[in-house]
Design a protein around this motif. Structure first.
Motif, PDB file in Angstrom:
ATOM      1  N   TYR A 163     -33.844  23.591  -4.725  1.00 39.41           N
ATOM      2  CA  TYR A 163     -34.040  23.573  -3.122  1.00 39.41           C
ATOM      3  C   TYR A 163     -34.434  24.914  -2.678  1.00 39.41           C
ATOM      4  O   TYR A 163     -35.302  24.927  -1.756  1.00 39.41           O
ATOM      5  CB  TYR A 163     -32.715  23.445  -2.672  1.00 39.41           C
ATOM      6  N   PHE A 164     -33.856  25.968  -3.110  1.00 42.36           N
ATOM      7  CA  PHE A 164     -34.574  27.242  -2.548  1.00 42.36           C
ATOM      8  C   PHE A 164     -35.791  27.465  -3.077  1.00 42.36           C
ATOM      9  O   PHE A 164     -36.495  28.006  -2.333  1.00 42.36           O
ATOM     10  CB  PHE A 164     -33.609  28.648  -3.459  1.00 42.36           C
ATOM     11  N   ARG A 165     -36.300  26.729  -4.101  1.00 40.51           N
ATOM     12  CA  ARG A 165     -37.781  26.963  -4.440  1.00 40.51           C
ATOM     13  C   ARG A 165     -38.474  26.062  -3.411  1.00 40.51           C
ATOM     14  O   ARG A 165     -39.544  26.666  -3.075  1.00 40.51           O
ATOM     15  CB  ARG A 165     -38.094  26.307  -5.659  1.00 40.51           C
ATOM     16  N   HIS A 166     -38.085  25.034  -2.961  1.00 36.00           N
ATOM     17  CA  HIS A 166     -38.926  24.255  -1.917  1.00 36.00           C
ATOM     18  C   HIS A 166     -38.692  25.190  -0.505  1.00 36.00           C
ATOM     19  O   HIS A 166     -39.952  25.126   0.012  1.00 36.00           O
ATOM     20  CB  HIS A 166     -38.013  22.967  -1.673  1.00 36.00           C
ATOM     21  N   ILE A 167     -37.590  25.779  -0.249  1.00 37.79           N
ATOM     22  CA  ILE A 167     -37.679  26.467   0.987  1.00 37.79           C
ATOM     23  C   ILE A 167     -38.597  27.629   0.817  1.00 37.79           C
ATOM     24  O   ILE A 167     -39.216  28.022   1.590  1.00 37.79           O
ATOM     25  CB  ILE A 167     -36.253  27.132   1.256  1.00 37.79           C
ATOM     26  N   ALA A 168     -38.844  28.312  -0.378  1.00 37.89           N
ATOM     27  CA  ALA A 168     -39.548  29.464  -0.469  1.00 37.89           C
ATOM     28  C   ALA A 168     -40.987  28.923  -0.223  1.00 37.89           C
ATOM     29  O   ALA A 168     -41.785  29.744   0.361  1.00 37.89           O
ATOM     30  CB  ALA A 168     -39.319  29.909  -1.983  1.00 37.89           C
ATOM     31  N   PHE A 169     -41.298  27.779  -0.771  1.00 40.47           N
ATOM     32  CA  PHE A 169     -42.887  27.091  -0.634  1.00 40.47           C
ATOM     33  C   PHE A 169     -43.193  27.159   0.990  1.00 40.47           C
ATOM     34  O   PHE A 169     -44.243  27.675   1.461  1.00 40.47           O
ATOM     35  CB  PHE A 169     -42.921  25.919  -1.273  1.00 40.47           C
ATOM     36  N   TRP A 170     -42.118  26.470   1.467  1.00 37.00           N
ATOM     37  CA  TRP A 170     -42.468  26.037   3.146  1.00 37.00           C
ATOM     38  C   TRP A 170     -42.430  27.615   3.877  1.00 37.00           C
ATOM     39  O   TRP A 170     -43.338  27.700   4.853  1.00 37.00           O
ATOM     40  CB  TRP A 170     -41.646  25.256   3.719  1.00 37.00           C
TER      41      TRP A 170
ATOM     42  N   CYS B 275     -50.144  18.917   1.133  1.00 36.72           N
ATOM     43  CA  CYS B 275     -49.492  18.100   0.401  1.00 36.72           C
ATOM     44  C   CYS B 275     -50.385  18.183  -0.942  1.00 36.72           C
ATOM     45  O   CYS B 275     -49.511  18.087  -2.050  1.00 36.72           O
ATOM     46  CB  CYS B 275     -49.872  16.620   0.922  1.00 36.72           C
ATOM     47  N   CYS B 276     -51.693  18.248  -0.719  1.00 35.85           N
ATOM     48  CA  CYS B 276     -52.430  18.353  -2.020  1.00 35.85           C
ATOM     49  C   CYS B 276     -51.946  19.485  -2.991  1.00 35.85           C
ATOM     50  O   CYS B 276     -52.004  19.436  -4.390  1.00 35.85           O
ATOM     51  CB  CYS B 276     -53.969  18.141  -1.656  1.00 35.85           C
ATOM     52  N   LEU B 277     -51.774  20.448  -2.306  1.00 31.80           N
ATOM     53  CA  LEU B 277     -51.418  21.775  -2.968  1.00 31.80           C
ATOM     54  C   LEU B 277     -49.864  21.462  -3.560  1.00 31.80           C
ATOM     55  O   LEU B 277     -49.856  21.988  -4.559  1.00 31.80           O
ATOM     56  CB  LEU B 277     -51.275  22.988  -1.816  1.00 31.80           C
ATOM     57  N   PHE B 278     -49.118  20.984  -2.793  1.00 34.53           N
ATOM     58  CA  PHE B 278     -47.810  20.952  -3.141  1.00 34.53           C
ATOM     59  C   PHE B 278     -47.764  19.790  -4.555  1.00 34.53           C
ATOM     60  O   PHE B 278     -47.081  20.069  -5.400  1.00 34.53           O
ATOM     61  CB  PHE B 278     -46.950  20.079  -2.201  1.00 34.53           C
TER      62      PHE B 278
END
Length: 382
Positions: free
Chosen positions: A16-23, A139-142
């Motif tokens: 979850y921290f990884r997703h938060i870091a991405f955004w 979204c494509c990058l993700f």
């Protein structure tokens, strides 16, 4: 936690921290672009506030778009090869997202109250932004990052599977050495028991030491070279008593074997093959020459033996032991070993060169510590 673990872990809450870091990274990138934009032109707090609202909303919209596309539509349709439904759903999702995007920017910059030509230009700029840096692009990058991560997992799982298969095959080959070796040795001891030979007790002692070595030390992937050489000496001792004066045996071992590791039960099949298919089939006197040279990082072994007359050995194979060792060489030392097998009318020879691993006593790794503990226990210090 290392960067590698942070990127590839599937444990919560780290993922979850990884997703938060991405955004957060996506939002900070927008803020950086905003700071650069307004550093080069006149600005007002009202415009900056609108820009902050716009980029925050754009990131929020990208989050919704991305997770719906990646975690709902992708597995539901594309993962099941329903391509028409997938692309139709993506198209509808994109139109709805763009509509929300247009409504928000219209309210932020009052596009509906602007002159027609100005409104068209602003809508064009907003549409270009949506197409180049909006939710579909994010979204494509993700999805690209996710696919790379999945590809990494597949390659890692494949490598693990290949390693497990190789280890399973290696354990099977090593297990075949045990009964093969014991069968021959027990036959030798049994013959001395029938003859009530005084050497029987010594032979049983050597066999006991050999079994102890197999059970206690051969479970790992590497064993001390000293113990492997001792097993060879014990085996040769068993065979030497059996052949007595009929065998001319010469053994030469040079180099320091201390603090070096080798695969267990690796050298003994060569020696066993020499006795089984050479001396045991020769009625008259036979000879064996064993030379082992231990260098800093390599072991060279040459073993030569006399062959029986052609009629006694015709169409005979080298035996399971030698075949197993050739397979183990491919598994343990791929591209790192040398094996030369020569056979003439009166002589059979094997030359082998394999790398040795150093036992780093200074670094107390788990393997080294376990080995030292067993050594101290066997010597009565612990």
């Amino acid at each position: 936690m290392s960067l590698h673990d942070f990127i590839f872990t599937e444990k919560t809450p780290s993922k979850y921290f990884r997703h938060i870091a991405f955004w957060l990274g996506r939002l900070l990138f927008s803020m950086f672009c905003l700071a650069y934009l307004y550093s080069a032109k006149a600005w007002s707090w009202g415009n900056i506030l609108n820009e902050l609202k716009f980029h925050s909303f754009n990131v929020s919209l990208a989050i919704v778009y991305t997770y719906m596309a990646v975690y709902i539509l992708y597995p539901e349709y594309l993962g099941k090869k329903k391509y028409v439904k997938f692309f139709s759903s993506i198209f509808v999702l994109t139109i709805v997202t763009y509509s929300l995007f247009y409504v928000v920017i219209s309210n932020l910059w009052n596009l509906n109250t602007q002159p027609f030509d100005t409104r068209i230009v602003n809508i064009w700029h907003a549409s270009v932004y949506f197409a180049t840096a909006g939710p579909p692009v994010v979204c494509c990058l993700f999805l690209f990052i996710k696919m790379l991560k999945n590809y990494y997992f597949q390659m890692e799982n494949k490598a693990t599977l290949l390693k497990e298969n190789a280890n399973a095959e290696l354990q099977l080959l090593k297990a075949q050495v045990h009964p093969h070796f014991l069968f021959n040795t027990l036959n030798n001891i049994y013959s001395f028991i029938l003859n009530q030979s005084p050497c029987t007790k010594g032979l049983i002692t050597k066999l006991s030491d050999t079994l102890k070595y197999m059970i206690n030390d051969c479970e790992g992937s590497l064993v001390p070279l000293e113990k492997e050489l001792k097993m060879i000496r014990d085996y040769i001792g068993l065979e030497k008593v059996r052949y007595d004066e009929r065998l001319n045996l010469t053994i030469k071992i040079e180099g320091a074997a201390e603090n070096k590791l080798i695969a267990p039960l690796f050298l003994i099949p060569f020696v066993e093959n020499t006795f089984k298919h050479g001396s045991s089939r020769t009625v008259t006197s036979s000879w064996i020459r064993l030379n082992i040279l231990i260098e800093a990082n390599d072991l060279h072994m040459e073993i030569r033996n006399s062959k029986p007359i052609p009629s006694a050995s015709q169409n005979r194979q080298a035996g399971i032991g030698l075949k197993n060792v050739e397979k183990r060489l491919q598994l343990l030392y791929p591209g790192q070993h040398e094996l030369i097998i020569k056979s003439t009318d009166d002589e059979f020879s094997v030359e082998i060169k394999i790398p040795l691993q150093q036992l780093n006593v200074k670094n107390n790794t788990t393997q080294n510590a376990e080995y030292l503990l067993r050594e101290y226990q066997s010597q009565g210090y612990v």
